[in-house]
Scaffold this motif. Structure first.
Motif, PDB file in Angstrom:
ATOM      1  N   GLN A   5      48.836  -5.267  32.191  1.00 35.00           N
ATOM      2  CA  GLN A   5      48.199  -6.075  31.154  1.00 35.00           C
ATOM      3  C   GLN A   5      46.738  -5.681  30.983  1.00 35.00           C
ATOM      4  O   GLN A   5      46.238  -5.591  29.854  1.00 35.00           O
ATOM      5  CB  GLN A   5      48.316  -7.566  31.492  1.00 35.00           C
ATOM      6  N   ASN A   6      46.059  -5.451  32.112  1.00 41.21           N
ATOM      7  CA  ASN A   6      44.654  -5.044  32.053  1.00 41.21           C
ATOM      8  C   ASN A   6      44.497  -3.690  31.366  1.00 41.21           C
ATOM      9  O   ASN A   6      43.559  -3.480  30.587  1.00 41.21           O
ATOM     10  CB  ASN A   6      44.054  -4.991  33.454  1.00 41.21           C
ATOM     11  N   ARG A   7      45.416  -2.763  31.680  1.00 42.54           N
ATOM     12  CA  ARG A   7      45.348  -1.440  31.045  1.00 42.54           C
ATOM     13  C   ARG A   7      45.560  -1.541  29.536  1.00 42.54           C
ATOM     14  O   ARG A   7      44.878  -0.879  28.755  1.00 42.54           O
ATOM     15  CB  ARG A   7      46.383  -0.498  31.673  1.00 42.54           C
ATOM     16  N   GLU A   8      46.521  -2.390  29.136  1.00 43.62           N
ATOM     17  CA  GLU A   8      46.787  -2.561  27.718  1.00 43.62           C
ATOM     18  C   GLU A   8      45.597  -3.208  27.009  1.00 43.62           C
ATOM     19  O   GLU A   8      45.216  -2.812  25.897  1.00 43.62           O
ATOM     20  CB  GLU A   8      48.042  -3.422  27.524  1.00 43.62           C
ATOM     21  N   ALA A   9      44.993  -4.220  27.655  1.00 49.20           N
ATOM     22  CA  ALA A   9      43.819  -4.874  27.071  1.00 49.20           C
ATOM     23  C   ALA A   9      42.659  -3.889  26.952  1.00 49.20           C
ATOM     24  O   ALA A   9      41.930  -3.889  25.950  1.00 49.20           O
ATOM     25  CB  ALA A   9      43.407  -6.074  27.922  1.00 49.20           C
ATOM     26  N   ALA A  10      42.494  -3.034  27.979  1.00 50.48           N
ATOM     27  CA  ALA A  10      41.422  -2.034  27.940  1.00 50.48           C
ATOM     28  C   ALA A  10      41.664  -1.018  26.833  1.00 50.48           C
ATOM     29  O   ALA A  10      40.728  -0.591  26.144  1.00 50.48           O
ATOM     30  CB  ALA A  10      41.316  -1.335  29.295  1.00 50.48           C
ATOM     31  N   ARG A  11      42.950  -0.631  26.656  1.00 41.71           N
ATOM     32  CA  ARG A  11      43.289   0.324  25.593  1.00 41.71           C
ATOM     33  C   ARG A  11      42.950  -0.252  24.218  1.00 41.71           C
ATOM     34  O   ARG A  11      42.346   0.411  23.381  1.00 41.71           O
ATOM     35  CB  ARG A  11      44.771   0.677  25.663  1.00 41.71           C
ATOM     36  N   LYS A  12      43.331  -1.524  23.994  1.00 37.09           N
ATOM     37  CA  LYS A  12      43.041  -2.166  22.710  1.00 37.09           C
ATOM     38  C   LYS A  12      41.540  -2.310  22.503  1.00 37.09           C
ATOM     39  O   LYS A  12      41.042  -2.155  21.389  1.00 37.09           O
ATOM     40  CB  LYS A  12      43.720  -3.531  22.647  1.00 37.09           C
ATOM     41  N   SER A  13      40.823  -2.606  23.590  1.00 40.90           N
ATOM     42  CA  SER A  13      39.372  -2.740  23.496  1.00 40.90           C
ATOM     43  C   SER A  13      38.731  -1.425  23.094  1.00 40.90           C
ATOM     44  O   SER A  13      37.819  -1.382  22.271  1.00 40.90           O
ATOM     45  CB  SER A  13      38.801  -3.233  24.836  1.00 40.90           C
TER      46      SER A  13
END
Length: 294
Positions: free
Chosen positions: A17-25
């Motif tokens: 989830q953190n990786r996905e949030a970082a990617r979107k950011s």
């Protein structure tokens, strides 16, 4: 399932989830940087136009007086409508914050709390839309902060709050944050400061262009119409700056909602509402303060 396996699965899911949030950011930041680059190119174009104006003079054909910034009756009615809508916005926002505070105090379910948080967020986005319309009507009025109280105007930045400063105010009001949350908020604040600096520099450059445009030609030639006509054309870009600043504010709220838990997001929105209400209260106290005798 073995407790250790369950813990491992939970950790892996949270990391994903953190990786996905970082990617979107990263994608949002890339899009915003591209938008700033477009603004920079527009400013370069304005400088070229200024140079051409100095070399060739300005063609003043057409009626520019009633159809530009802050002149026509339609602008006045547009700003009056905005003031009414903004008053209703503040009233509804206060009601939403009362509901949010009650939900936190009564420990409502996360689903119910999430709905309230989403409603408050959408309400802020509606304000940005109202401001976008008002900026087209009279961008000087919007940037002056005359629609806000005197204390709020003291902290105004491009027609609203400065996102990086707001993060500094809100973070201490949240429940103890996890280490990864603190890191993400720190990175977000740094990105906000960089974007704010870029916008502020763009505004400074536009101001220089406006000064040069107004001063172009002979100061004693008896006519300032060419310079004013050219200047008003340049000032249309102020609307873009306001919209970009609100875009940054919106993205900051969005990213904070992704970094925080639902409970923390509710706390943050309450802290934001309380802070703005304190600024309004400060304005009232300042306006009614005892005056010293002459």
């Amino acid at each position: 399932m073995d407790p250790l396996d369950m813990l491992t699965t939970t950790v892996q899911r949270r990391l994903a989830q953190n990786r996905e949030a970082a990617r979107k950011s990263r994608l949002r930041k890339k899009a915003y940087v591209q938008q700033l680059e477009t603004s920079r190119l527009r400013l370069m174009q304005l400088e070229q136009e200024l140079h051409q104006t100095r070399q060739q003079g300005v063609n003043t054909g057409g009626d520019f007086g009633a159809s530009h910034l802050g002149i026509s009756g339609a602008v006045t009615s547009g700003i009056t409508a905005f003031e009414m809508e903004y008053g209703r916005w503040v009233e509804k926002n206060n009601k939403q914050l009362i509901e949010l505070r009650s939900a936190l105090d009564s420990r409502q379910s996360e689903a119910e709390l999430s709905t309230l948080v989403d409603n408050v967020m959408k309400h802020y986005f509606e304000l940005f839309q109202l401001k976008q319309t008002a900026a087209k009507a009279d961008v000087f009025y919007l940037m002056s902060g005359m629609w806000k109280t005197i204390a709020e105007r003291f902290f105004l930045w491009v027609g609203g709050f400065r996102p990086s400063e707001l993060l500094k105010v809100l973070v201490p009001q949240l429940d103890p944050l996890a280490e990864n949350q603190l890191l993400e908020i720190c990175n977000l604040r740094r990105s906000c400061q960089q974007a704010e600096d870029a916008l502020s520099q763009g505004l400074d450059k536009l101001q220089e262009i406006v000064v040069d445009t107004l001063a172009a030609g002979q100061m004693d030639d008896g006519s300032c119409i060419p310079q004013i006509a050219a200047t008003m054309d340049k000032l249309r870009d102020l609307v873009s700056f306001v919209n970009q600043a609100d875009h940054l504010r919106r993205e900051t709220l969005n990213q904070m909602s992704q970094i925080l838990t639902t409970y923390q997001a509710a706390q943050g929105l309450l802290a934001l509402g309380d802070y703005l209400e304190r600024l309004r209260a400060l304005s009232s106290f300042w306006a009614t303060r005892p005056r010293e005798a002459a």
